[in-house]
Design a protein around this motif. Sequence first.
Motif, short mmCIF file in Angstrom:
data_model
loop_
_atom_site.label_atom_id
_atom_site.label_comp_id
_atom_site.label_asym_id
_atom_site.label_seq_id
_atom_site.Cartn_x
_atom_site.Cartn_y
_atom_site.Cartn_z
N PRO A 1 51.95 -15.76 19.75
CA PRO A 1 50.48 -15.84 19.68
C PRO A 1 49.88 -14.65 18.94
O PRO A 1 50.47 -13.58 18.85
N TYR B 1 55.72 -20.77 22.30
CA TYR B 1 54.83 -21.66 23.03
C TYR B 1 53.83 -20.87 23.89
O TYR B 1 53.19 -21.44 24.77
N ASP C 1 51.26 -23.33 14.41
CA ASP C 1 52.13 -22.91 15.50
C ASP C 1 52.92 -21.67 15.08
O ASP C 1 54.00 -21.78 14.48
N ARG D 1 44.23 -23.32 20.33
CA ARG D 1 45.68 -23.15 20.21
C ARG D 1 46.09 -23.00 18.76
O ARG D 1 46.96 -22.19 18.42
N SER D 2 45.46 -23.79 17.87
CA SER D 2 45.83 -23.73 16.46
C SER D 2 45.35 -22.45 15.79
O SER D 2 45.73 -22.17 14.65
N ASN E 1 51.04 -19.80 22.95
CA ASN E 1 49.68 -20.24 22.66
C ASN E 1 49.39 -21.65 23.19
O ASN E 1 48.35 -22.22 22.87
N ARG E 2 50.31 -22.19 23.98
CA ARG E 2 50.08 -23.51 24.58
C ARG E 2 49.39 -23.39 25.95
O ARG E 2 49.39 -24.33 26.73
N HIS E 3 48.86 -22.21 26.20
CA HIS E 3 48.04 -21.95 27.39
C HIS E 3 48.86 -21.96 28.68
O HIS E 3 50.05 -22.30 28.68
N GLN F 1 45.83 -29.33 29.49
CA GLN F 1 46.16 -28.55 28.29
C GLN F 1 47.04 -27.34 28.61
O GLN F 1 47.46 -26.64 27.69
N GLY G 1 46.37 -17.97 23.06
CA GLY G 1 46.76 -18.58 24.32
C GLY G 1 45.77 -18.22 25.41
O GLY G 1 45.42 -17.04 25.57
#
Length: 513
Positions: free
Chosen positions: A267, A29, A263, A299-300, A31-33, A322, A304
């Motif tokens: 990242p 997760y 996902d 994100r995709s 890359n979920r910022h 986000q 991140g």
Amino acid sequence: MADDTNIFIGASRKPDDSYQRAENLLLQYGNRHGLVTGATGTGKTVSLQILAEGFSNAGVPVFCADIKGDLSGIAMMGTAQDFLVKRAEQVKLDPYDFQEFPVIFWDLFGEQGHPIRATISEMGPLLLSRLMNLTDAQEGIMNIAFRIADEEGLLLLDMKDLQALLANIAERAEEISARYGNVTKPSVGAIQRTLLVLEQQGAANFFGEPALRIADIMRTTRDGRGAISVLAADKLMMNPRLYATFLLWLMSELFEELPEVGDPDKPKLVFFFDEAHLLFDEAPKVLIDRVEQVVRLIRSKGVGVYFVTQNPLDIPEKVLAQLGNRVQHALRAYTPREQQAVRTAAETFRPNPDFDCATAITQLATGEALVSTLEAKGIPSMVQRTLIRPPSSRLGPITPAERLKLIGESPVTGQYDQVIDRESAFEMLQKKAKEAQDAEAQQADTGGSRWTIPGFGNDDPAPQSGGRRAPAPRPSNRQTVAEAAIKSVVRSVGSSVGRAIVRGILGSLSRGR
């Protein structure tokens, strides 16, 4: 505690201040910022440092800005100091190993790192207008300028290219206004004066070639660690608008160039945006909307984005929504705005029944933070009062001698040092203007427009058969060949360009490399 699926951030505390558990950031997760906030001196830089270390050890490249120079120490091995060793014991970091990390130093001015450049075309009209703080009318002219450059095949690489194009547009203002709307010479002149100020502030160093290759900030080492790109930003902060525009351009380039990956297990790159409030200060709504769009969609691509700032109110609500991984250091609550910031920060966390979040934010010690990361299925964890782990690299800046040595040993040494000035709009417009002048001079030499004095020379037409002279030619209102050439100085160039130029989500140039 920590393994190859997560990054160890620190240890949460029970209400009696005893050890509770390890707090980690799951790489899947990453890359979920994220968001790192807190007042000056509360430990944001150390939190950024240990996150960068964790991502690097996991094989994830990192790009971050070094505002004060403190972050440069990540390139050198840390040393045992009493307070660091004590903190390691408190968070049960055993063993507490010291490391040096693979760092590439960058600098827009080329003084404390490898030069970073982008072309005018890559930057695009929207970001340039933001950088130059143009009015709506001036921004419209900038968009027209880029449209003409695209149609007529003019390469916009550096600032002299843009200046030459603007000068050409001023000369053709009447023609261009008929095609695209009102273009006035005073407005063009105002843009040119702003460009001059921008050049004096050092922006000319940024625009040109060789442009930064995204692959060079996504390197990994032979031992599998991610390279950490550190941007020297202390001098750059003298022009905060340039700093914010550059980082936004870089984020846009990442979005445009990287493929969709969904996902991933970890990242492809993590991007830390320090002093993030500079991105949104006085930004027009269209820019904020596009930033929100990029943050949501990048994100995709496996990227991140982590915003680092003093106040959570600095981040627009749509962007804030986000950001899944959060590290909140202490905030002061002396003014109404600060009190509102505390409430906003507290409300964004999943509540913990053991303490009042709003009260805890104002009572956190240096090196303490409220931490909430995404758990299984992407659900935010319950907020925990956490002691941040000590860094493995040096705490504090490196020396100038150490920096020079590292720059000399860098994997990109020699690739960006020399400026390349190939033929572009400036040279192409000069060439066309010279061709027009030569055509005019040639016509003058052939007598097409000579003045004659009656009775002297061959001013009269040659006699026709029968002894009568031919009638004198009637004057013509049609433009001469030279005039036609001048008016088409740039127009004919477009036919020599065999491809269309497509601009991306922030108006930058989509490139095929």
